[in-house]
Enzyme design. Structure first.
Site, PDB file in Angstrom:
ATOM      1  N   ASP A  17     -86.679 -14.615  42.239  1.00  0.00           N
ATOM      2  CA  ASP A  17     -87.964 -14.536  42.943  1.00  0.00           C
ATOM      3  C   ASP A  17     -87.733 -14.224  44.414  1.00  0.00           C
ATOM      4  OD1 ASP A  17     -89.484 -15.058  40.661  1.00  0.00           O
ATOM      5  OD2 ASP A  17     -89.185 -17.210  40.857  1.00  0.00           O
ATOM      6  N   LYS A  39     -83.876 -12.952  35.555  1.00  0.00           N
ATOM      7  CA  LYS A  39     -85.311 -12.747  35.343  1.00  0.00           C
ATOM      8  C   LYS A  39     -85.901 -12.036  36.549  1.00  0.00           C
ATOM      9  CE  LYS A  39     -88.769 -15.929  35.716  1.00  0.00           C
ATOM     10  NZ  LYS A  39     -89.940 -15.283  36.349  1.00  0.00           N
ATOM     11  N   ASP A  66     -90.170 -10.032  33.638  1.00  0.00           N
ATOM     12  CA  ASP A  66     -91.316 -10.950  33.524  1.00  0.00           C
ATOM     13  C   ASP A  66     -92.527 -10.318  34.208  1.00  0.00           C
ATOM     14  OD1 ASP A  66     -92.939 -13.210  33.349  1.00  0.00           O
ATOM     15  OD2 ASP A  66     -91.871 -14.323  34.903  1.00  0.00           O
ATOM     16  N   LYS A  68     -95.548  -9.747  32.460  1.00  0.00           N
ATOM     17  CA  LYS A  68     -96.782 -10.290  31.858  1.00  0.00           C
ATOM     18  C   LYS A  68     -97.873  -9.236  31.692  1.00  0.00           C
ATOM     19  CE  LYS A  68     -96.110 -14.992  33.691  1.00  0.00           C
ATOM     20  NZ  LYS A  68     -94.933 -14.892  34.564  1.00  0.00           N
ATOM     21  N   HIS A  70    -101.013  -7.193  30.421  1.00  0.00           N
ATOM     22  CA  HIS A  70    -102.315  -7.573  29.853  1.00  0.00           C
ATOM     23  C   HIS A  70    -103.283  -6.433  30.147  1.00  0.00           C
ATOM     24  CE1 HIS A  70    -105.566 -10.978  29.432  1.00  0.00           C
ATOM     25  NE2 HIS A  70    -105.759  -9.965  28.624  1.00  0.00           N
ATOM     26  N   ASP A  71    -103.550  -5.606  29.134  1.00  0.00           N
ATOM     27  CA  ASP A  71    -104.430  -4.445  29.340  1.00  0.00           C
ATOM     28  C   ASP A  71    -104.913  -3.995  27.962  1.00  0.00           C
ATOM     29  OD1 ASP A  71    -105.622  -2.075  30.466  1.00  0.00           O
ATOM     30  OD2 ASP A  71    -104.130  -2.128  32.066  1.00  0.00           O
ATOM     31  N   ILE A  72    -105.573  -2.855  27.888  1.00  0.00           N
ATOM     32  CA  ILE A  72    -106.003  -2.370  26.573  1.00  0.00           C
ATOM     33  C   ILE A  72    -104.754  -1.996  25.766  1.00  0.00           C
ATOM     34  CG2 ILE A  72    -108.307  -1.625  27.314  1.00  0.00           C
ATOM     35  CD1 ILE A  72    -107.201   1.258  27.400  1.00  0.00           C
ATOM     36  N   PRO A  73    -104.834  -2.093  24.433  1.00  0.00           N
ATOM     37  CA  PRO A  73    -103.623  -1.877  23.616  1.00  0.00           C
ATOM     38  C   PRO A  73    -102.885  -0.580  23.929  1.00  0.00           C
ATOM     39  CG  PRO A  73    -105.361  -2.794  22.256  1.00  0.00           C
ATOM     40  CD  PRO A  73    -105.989  -2.524  23.591  1.00  0.00           C
ATOM     41  N   ASN A  74    -103.623   0.509  24.118  1.00  0.00           N
ATOM     42  CA  ASN A  74    -102.958   1.787  24.346  1.00  0.00           C
ATOM     43  C   ASN A  74    -102.128   1.775  25.632  1.00  0.00           C
ATOM     44  OD1 ASN A  74    -102.565   4.548  23.489  1.00  0.00           O
ATOM     45  ND2 ASN A  74    -103.702   5.090  25.336  1.00  0.00           N
ATOM     46  N   THR A  75    -102.641   1.129  26.657  1.00  0.00           N
ATOM     47  CA  THR A  75    -101.927   1.066  27.943  1.00  0.00           C
ATOM     48  C   THR A  75    -100.709   0.153  27.821  1.00  0.00           C
ATOM     49  OG1 THR A  75    -103.975   1.486  29.097  1.00  0.00           O
ATOM     50  CG2 THR A  75    -102.222   0.489  30.395  1.00  0.00           C
ATOM     51  N   THR A 130     -98.670 -22.567  32.785  1.00  0.00           N
ATOM     52  CA  THR A 130     -98.538 -24.001  33.075  1.00  0.00           C
ATOM     53  C   THR A 130     -99.308 -24.396  34.341  1.00  0.00           C
ATOM     54  OG1 THR A 130     -96.424 -23.440  34.080  1.00  0.00           O
ATOM     55  CG2 THR A 130     -96.340 -24.457  31.910  1.00  0.00           C
ATOM     56  N   ARG A 192     -85.699 -28.774  36.001  1.00  0.00           N
ATOM     57  CA  ARG A 192     -85.107 -29.320  37.223  1.00  0.00           C
ATOM     58  C   ARG A 192     -83.893 -30.163  36.853  1.00  0.00           C
ATOM     59  NH1 ARG A 192     -87.289 -25.857  39.057  1.00  0.00           N
ATOM     60  NH2 ARG A 192     -88.866 -25.701  40.652  1.00  0.00           N
ATOM     61  N   GLN A 201     -93.492 -27.574  40.726  1.00  0.00           N
ATOM     62  CA  GLN A 201     -93.505 -27.865  39.285  1.00  0.00           C
ATOM     63  C   GLN A 201     -93.789 -29.350  39.108  1.00  0.00           C
ATOM     64  OE1 GLN A 201     -93.349 -25.528  37.106  1.00  0.00           O
ATOM     65  NE2 GLN A 201     -91.868 -23.959  37.639  1.00  0.00           N
ATOM     66  N   ARG A 222     -85.594 -21.918  41.902  1.00  0.00           N
ATOM     67  CA  ARG A 222     -85.190 -22.525  43.176  1.00  0.00           C
ATOM     68  C   ARG A 222     -83.993 -23.469  43.126  1.00  0.00           C
ATOM     69  NH1 ARG A 222     -91.360 -23.674  44.307  1.00  0.00           N
ATOM     70  NH2 ARG A 222     -91.185 -23.628  42.029  1.00  0.00           N
TER      71      ARG A 222
HETATM   72  O1  C5P Z   1     -88.202 -21.997  41.121  1.00  0.00           O
HETATM   73  P1  C5P Z   1     -88.598 -22.403  39.732  1.00  0.00           P
HETATM   74  O2  C5P Z   1     -87.437 -22.919  38.894  1.00  0.00           O
HETATM   75  O3  C5P Z   1     -89.805 -23.296  39.685  1.00  0.00           O
HETATM   76  O4  C5P Z   1     -89.021 -20.999  39.069  1.00  0.00           O
HETATM   77  C1  C5P Z   1     -89.592 -20.908  37.796  1.00  0.00           C
HETATM   78  C2  C5P Z   1     -89.825 -19.477  37.429  1.00  0.00           C
HETATM   79  O5  C5P Z   1     -90.525 -19.441  36.191  1.00  0.00           O
HETATM   80  C3  C5P Z   1     -90.686 -18.684  38.420  1.00  0.00           C
HETATM   81  O6  C5P Z   1     -90.220 -17.317  38.372  1.00  0.00           O
HETATM   82  C4  C5P Z   1     -92.075 -18.768  37.830  1.00  0.00           C
HETATM   83  O7  C5P Z   1     -92.861 -17.651  38.135  1.00  0.00           O
HETATM   84  C5  C5P Z   1     -91.774 -18.795  36.341  1.00  0.00           C
HETATM   85  N1  C5P Z   1     -92.817 -19.406  35.524  1.00  0.00           N
HETATM   86  C6  C5P Z   1     -93.226 -20.725  35.665  1.00  0.00           C
HETATM   87  N2  C5P Z   1     -94.193 -21.244  34.842  1.00  0.00           N
HETATM   88  C7  C5P Z   1     -94.772 -20.467  33.905  1.00  0.00           C
HETATM   89  C8  C5P Z   1     -94.373 -19.143  33.756  1.00  0.00           C
HETATM   90  C9  C5P Z   1     -93.375 -18.638  34.583  1.00  0.00           C
HETATM   91  O8  C5P Z   1     -92.704 -21.453  36.501  1.00  0.00           O
HETATM   92  N3  C5P Z   1     -95.677 -20.977  33.109  1.00  0.00           N
END
Ligand code: C5P
Length: 243
Positions: A17, A39, A66, A68, A70-75, A130, A192, A201, A222
């Protein structure tokens, strides 16, 4: 490196990130030789583009894109075709896009993999983020009931569409495996290591708890990227995963 260590390292996904290539590249250099997944999320991908993904692949890393979709199926079929051609090992789409959209993602990836003679990437669905709590889900998004019920319903839908797994909280893994089978992948952020800072988190597990709870892959950002010694942090996490 023991085979067990190598296998476990392949289940660790380091969340790059970062706002730019230089910072991300520095971390990948520090982790060189550790056979983990990288990732790449939207922040880095929108800044660094496909070239950096290719660079990671050339360095031998597995890549989870990562983005994610989310659009119309063709896209989504088109997007999925493009990212498969990049050689990513895993990418994701939102289950909220529906079964037809998820099937289109699979079709686009299959087509690209056949055309370019590549492996089919693992395609996973994002269920309920989450960051969404029950009141947001009920009152803003308009889905009634408990968050976990929606997560399980979306996971089943992803499986019916032919996808390979879902991103979920480690606390949801048990319910998802019961509904979709233990070989349906669960990719879990919210990890963690014992004694590390929580950041934003709240519902977390340690790497060891997540693996013994059935997570196939754990996503860690992190605790590695903000560590004074990222290499040591990653190695300690892999050790924890093995215990
Ligand atoms: O720094 P940290 O360990 O919290 O990073 C978690 C990673 O997982 C981040 O890239 C975050 O965008 C991703 N993520 C998340 N919860 C989700 C989906 C993805 O923390 N539900």
């Amino acid at each position: 490196m023991t085979p067990e260590y190598k296998q476990m390292a392949g289940r660790l996904m380091v969340a790059l990130d970062y706002p730019d290539v230089e910072k991300a590249r520095k971390l990948t250099q520090e982790l060189e030789g550790i056979p983990c997944y990288m990732k790449v999320g939207m922040q880095l991908f929108y800044a660094a583009g496909p070239e950096f993904v290719k660079e990671l692949k050339e360095k031998g890393y597995s890549v989870f894109l990562d983005v994610k979709m989310h659009d119309i199926p063709n896209t989504v079929r088109g997007g999925s075709h493009s990212v498969t051609r990049l050689g990513v090992d895993m990418f994701n789409v939102h289950a909220a896009g529906g079964k037809e959209m998820m099937s289109a993602a699979l079709a686009g990836a299959k087509q690209a993999a056949e055309e370019e003679d590549l492996n089919l990437p693992t395609i996973i669905a994002v269920t309920q983020l989450t960051s969404t709590d029950r009141s947001t889900m009920n009152e803003e998004i308009g889905i009634p009931g408990e968050v976990e019920d929606t997560v399980v319903r979306y996971a089943k839908l992803a499986k019916e569409a032919g996808l390979h797994g879902v991103v979920a909280s480690p606390l949801e893994v048990k319910a998802i495996s019961e509904a979709c089978g233990a070989d349906f992948y669960t990719v879990t952020p919210g990890i963690r290591p014992a004694g590390s800072r929580m950041g934003d988190q709240s519902r977390v597990m340690t790497p060891g708890q997540a693996i013994s709870g059935g997570s196939h892959f754990i996503v860690v950002g992190r605790p590695i990227t903000e560590s004074a010694n990222p290499r040591e942090a990653a190695q300690q996490i892999i050790e924890e995963m093995m215990n």
